[in-house]
Scaffold this motif. Structure first.
Motif, mmCIF file in Angstrom:
data_model
loop_
_atom_site.group_PDB
_atom_site.id
_atom_site.type_symbol
_atom_site.label_atom_id
_atom_site.label_comp_id
_atom_site.label_asym_id
_atom_site.label_seq_id
_atom_site.Cartn_x
_atom_site.Cartn_y
_atom_site.Cartn_z
ATOM 1 N N ALA A 201 166.905 71.621 -31.864
ATOM 2 C CA ALA A 201 165.865 71.723 -32.879
ATOM 3 C C ALA A 201 165.251 73.112 -32.944
ATOM 4 O O ALA A 201 164.926 73.608 -34.033
ATOM 5 N N TRP A 275 162.699 65.735 -34.708
ATOM 6 C CA TRP A 275 163.474 66.672 -35.524
ATOM 7 C C TRP A 275 162.747 66.967 -36.829
ATOM 8 O O TRP A 275 162.641 68.121 -37.244
ATOM 9 N N ARG A 278 159.689 69.192 -36.256
ATOM 10 C CA ARG A 278 159.978 70.563 -35.823
ATOM 11 C C ARG A 278 160.706 71.372 -36.880
ATOM 12 O O ARG A 278 160.508 72.598 -36.992
ATOM 13 N N THR A 279 161.554 70.741 -37.691
ATOM 14 C CA THR A 279 162.440 71.492 -38.584
ATOM 15 C C THR A 279 162.306 71.144 -40.060
ATOM 16 O O THR A 279 162.895 71.825 -40.901
#
Length: 310
Positions: A201, A275, A278-279
């Motif tokens: 990630a 995920w 974070r992204t």
């Protein structure tokens, strides 16, 4: 978050194997069925019955499925000339009624080129050819009917092409990879989706940030590009089933929990939430390596996907 199925048939699969997975994925409600584009197995497998061509496979699936979207992660620019490639992909899109998505990469697996007599230029030249192919393929598709298309590049030259056939719809273009400069710049110009396969990630977040900066540098809204990742899966009802599925693909559960998606539905939903936080990914390609385990595909659709929609 949308889930898609991603297969690696060079590891050993017939067309009928892929059709069974695609139909199962379609019935289970996945957003798309994708396959790799490789001509040689990887690792300690026999790869039987041998490789299948990505776009011939997708042409068959275009007629043998009804709703699911179809595409490649990623077609190698070293495999085909961009003119015939544009024709093939447009034809498959017509055959599917407008369900095709087009992933294109520079090509990286030298052994498969050697095995089948394909040129494998140095990295710099491969990337030059890749960039020109993106220009040519999209240029041919986007040329208005009745007009012609010409291109003068270092590696490819087209003169007064009729730019036919046209796809049934505007085909989304997928670009991916970890190159820090040229890859984000190409994505900013051409990509509808940017995909990172098998990255952690933190690495993914850094690369998505580079793509965003490249978009801003040319005045494009970064929000126009879908963010996606590809992760290998081994998901089960309990620890024993997870372990069985990991063993079937030659992986360890703890390693898959670090580098992929492994565990019970609750564990996997939590990891996907991390995920997303974070992204900001909104699409995940589930790399299914045991193509005979159709229950795996159905189980994830029933137990994981609904929690991602709520």
């Amino acid at each position: 978050m949308e889930l898609r199925i991603f297969t690696e048939p060079q590891q050993g699969a017939s067309y009928d194997d892929l059709l069974a997975v695609a139909r199962t994925a379609e019935a289970a409600g996945y957003g798309a069925f994708f396959r790799s584009d490789h001509y040689l197995k990887m690792g300690d497998v026999d790869g039987l019955p041998g490789p299948t061509d990505a776009w011939i496979t997708l042409a068959g699936l275009a007629r043998d499925t009804e709703r699911i979207r179809l595409g490649t992660l990623m077609t190698a620019a070293t495999f085909r000339h961009p003119g015939p490639l544009a024709i093939s992909v447009a034809q498959v899109d017509q055959m599917s009624g407008g369900r095709v998505e087009f992933g294109l990469g520079a090509g990286w697996y030298e052994e498969e080129h050697t095995a089948y007599g394909l040129p494998f230029p140095p990295t710099g030249e491969r990337f030059e050819r890749y960039a020109e192919q993106l220009e040519v393929v999209t240029g041919l598709w986007n040329t208005p009917p009745g007009e012609t298309y010409s291109f003068e590049g270092k590696h490819y030259r087209l003169t007064d092409s009729p730019a036919l056939p046209k796809p049934a719809h505007r085909i989304p273009v997928l670009i991916g990879g970890l190159g820090p400069r040229r890859t984000p710049a190409l994505a900013a110009r051409h990509a509808d989706e940017f995909n990172l396969p098998f990255a952690d990630a933190e690495t993914a977040a850094q690369q998505f940030a580079r793509v965003e900066a490249a978009c801003e540098a040319i005045g494009r809204d970064p929000g126009e590009i879908t963010r996606s990742v590809a992760l290998v899966v081994a998901i089960g009802r309990d620890d024993a089933e997870v372990a069985r599925r990991a063993a079937a693909i030659g992986r360890e559960v703890d390693e898959l929990k670090r580098n992929g998606l492994a565990g019970t539905p609750a564990e996997v939903v939590d990891r996907l939430g991390q995920w997303r936080e974070r992204t900001a990914v909104t699409r995940v390609y589930l790399q299914v390596l045991d193509l005979a385990d159709l229950d795996h595909v159905e189980f994830v659709a029933a137990e994981v996907a609904p929690q991602l929609r709520s």
